[in-house]
Design an enzyme around this catalytic site. Structure first.
Site, mmCIF file in Angstrom:
data_model
loop_
_atom_site.group_PDB
_atom_site.id
_atom_site.type_symbol
_atom_site.label_atom_id
_atom_site.label_comp_id
_atom_site.label_asym_id
_atom_site.label_seq_id
_atom_site.Cartn_x
_atom_site.Cartn_y
_atom_site.Cartn_z
ATOM 1 N N LYS A 53 0.911 -1.229 0.096
ATOM 2 C CA LYS A 53 -0.129 -0.214 -0.472
ATOM 3 C C LYS A 53 0.647 1.234 -0.020
ATOM 4 C CE LYS A 53 -3.772 -1.805 2.358
ATOM 5 N NZ LYS A 53 -4.413 -2.352 3.742
ATOM 6 N N GLN A 97 -4.770 -1.130 10.059
ATOM 7 C CA GLN A 97 -4.501 -2.591 8.851
ATOM 8 C C GLN A 97 -5.094 -3.563 10.033
ATOM 9 O OE1 GLN A 97 -3.752 -3.582 6.218
ATOM 10 N NE2 GLN A 97 -4.510 -5.500 6.241
ATOM 11 N N ASP A 120 -11.937 2.697 4.068
ATOM 12 C CA ASP A 120 -11.817 1.313 4.059
ATOM 13 C C ASP A 120 -13.989 1.138 3.252
ATOM 14 O OD1 ASP A 120 -10.076 -0.708 4.041
ATOM 15 O OD2 ASP A 120 -9.354 -0.060 6.264
HETATM 16 N N1 GUN Z 1 -7.541 -6.906 6.115
HETATM 17 C C1 GUN Z 1 -7.483 -7.101 4.965
HETATM 18 N N2 GUN Z 1 -7.891 -7.146 3.908
HETATM 19 C C2 GUN Z 1 -8.579 -5.533 4.155
HETATM 20 C C3 GUN Z 1 -9.267 -4.167 3.642
HETATM 21 O O1 GUN Z 1 -9.235 -3.752 2.640
HETATM 22 N N3 GUN Z 1 -8.762 -3.307 5.190
HETATM 23 C C4 GUN Z 1 -8.177 -3.393 5.783
HETATM 24 N N4 GUN Z 1 -8.466 -2.154 6.875
HETATM 25 N N5 GUN Z 1 -7.720 -4.971 6.702
HETATM 26 C C5 GUN Z 1 -7.766 -5.698 6.167
#
Ligand code: GUN
Length: 292
Positions: A53, A97, A120
């Protein structure tokens, strides 16, 4: 044989469009979108995601702020960091996350993120907006899946869609999005009776159960569009591992009209959509139009 929907190329294209718009924003408004990613603990898969990311955020010309906290961080400390990020004018998107360590209440953390910075789309207000069809922030994986579906099929109105899996992150928001596109939507799950029969009715099949190769080719309606959200690591029989989706690819590709592969399908779209959401919110927060 089905058309293979190339998510890797689609995502690369979306990222380069975003980078072009970010450059315009910088030039015309002296505004650089900023994304803060918070990682608590050392889960290996999460570390890989967070690194990727950060890299793609910078490549798009945005600022990336990474906060790595140790696994013993208290909920109060984490909430304190989110308060500071909520107040920081250089931060337009905040992603915590998941999963978080067991002693931390995920709901409390997610809902402490400012609604406008919740890139998100997991905050209850954004979930509520999506469920009433209002404009809010849409979760990245369903958004990326929808973009590919619309690109491939055009108008989705009147199509029968089935989503296998009822998670808050994918299944439920995907259902809301497809309903908004005027599809006739079924959400199937582990208690669904005659799952193969239900799937065979669908023009659009979205697989998001997290079970390797569960959905077989003879569950797919001939000509249907199949979006495989699953990413499962399995034994390759040669002492190593390989990634497979929730759909048995070869048998499904023989019947479907189009299908996303794993890897290289939905996966790359998730981060591209995170950048998309961050750009949208940087503009919204600063009251400027998203560049054309
Ligand atoms: N962990 C796995 N996929 C995601 C996601 O799309 N967003 C977040 N914040 N954590 C994750």
């Amino acid at each position: 044989m089905a058309t293979i929907i190339d998510g890797k190329a689609f995502a690369a294209n979306l990222r380069s469009e975003i980078a072009r718009k970010v450059a315009i924003l910088k030039q015309q408004h002296d505004l650089v979108p900023g994304l803060a990613v918070v990682l608590v603990g050392e889960d290996p898969a999460s570390q890989v995601y967070v690194r990727s990311k950060g890299k793609q955020t910078v490549e798009a010309g945005m600022n990336s702020y990474e906060h790595r906290l140790d696994a013993g961080t208290s909920q109060a400390e984490l909430l304190g960091l989110i308060d500071r990020l909520n107040a920081d004018p250089e931060v337009h998107g905040i992603l915590v996350q998941l999963p978080l360590p067991g002693h931390i209440d995920e709901e409390a953390v997610i809902n402490s993120i400012s609604v406008d910075k919740d890139v998100d789309g997991f905050h209850l207000s954004n979930v509520g907006k999506l469920s009433i069809g209002a404009d809010g922030i849409v979760p990245c994986t369903p958004l990326g899946s929808l973009m590919m579906l619309k690109d491939h099929l055009g108008d989705l109105s009147g199509k029968k869609a089935i989503i296998v899996g009822r998670s808050n992150i994918v299944g439920k928001p995907m259902a809301a999005l497809l309903l908004k596109e005027s599809c006739t939507v079924t959400i199937a799950h582990s208690r669904t009776q005659d799952l193969p029969g239900e799937c065979r009715e669908a023009d659009i099949l979205v697989a998001a159960v997290g079970r390797p190769e569960m959905i077989k080719g003879d569950w797919v309606k001939p000509g249907a569009t199949v979006i495989d959200v699953g990413i499962n690591r399995i034994d390759n029989g040669e002492g190593g591992t390989r990634l497979v989706g929730d759909v048995e690819f070869d048998s499904a590709a023989a019947v479907a009209g189009a299908i996303t592969p794993v890897p290289g399908g939905v996966g790359p779209m998730t981060i591209a959509c995170l950048l998309y959401n961050t750009l949208q919110q940087a503009c919204r927060i600063n009251d400027v139009e998203v560049p054309e």
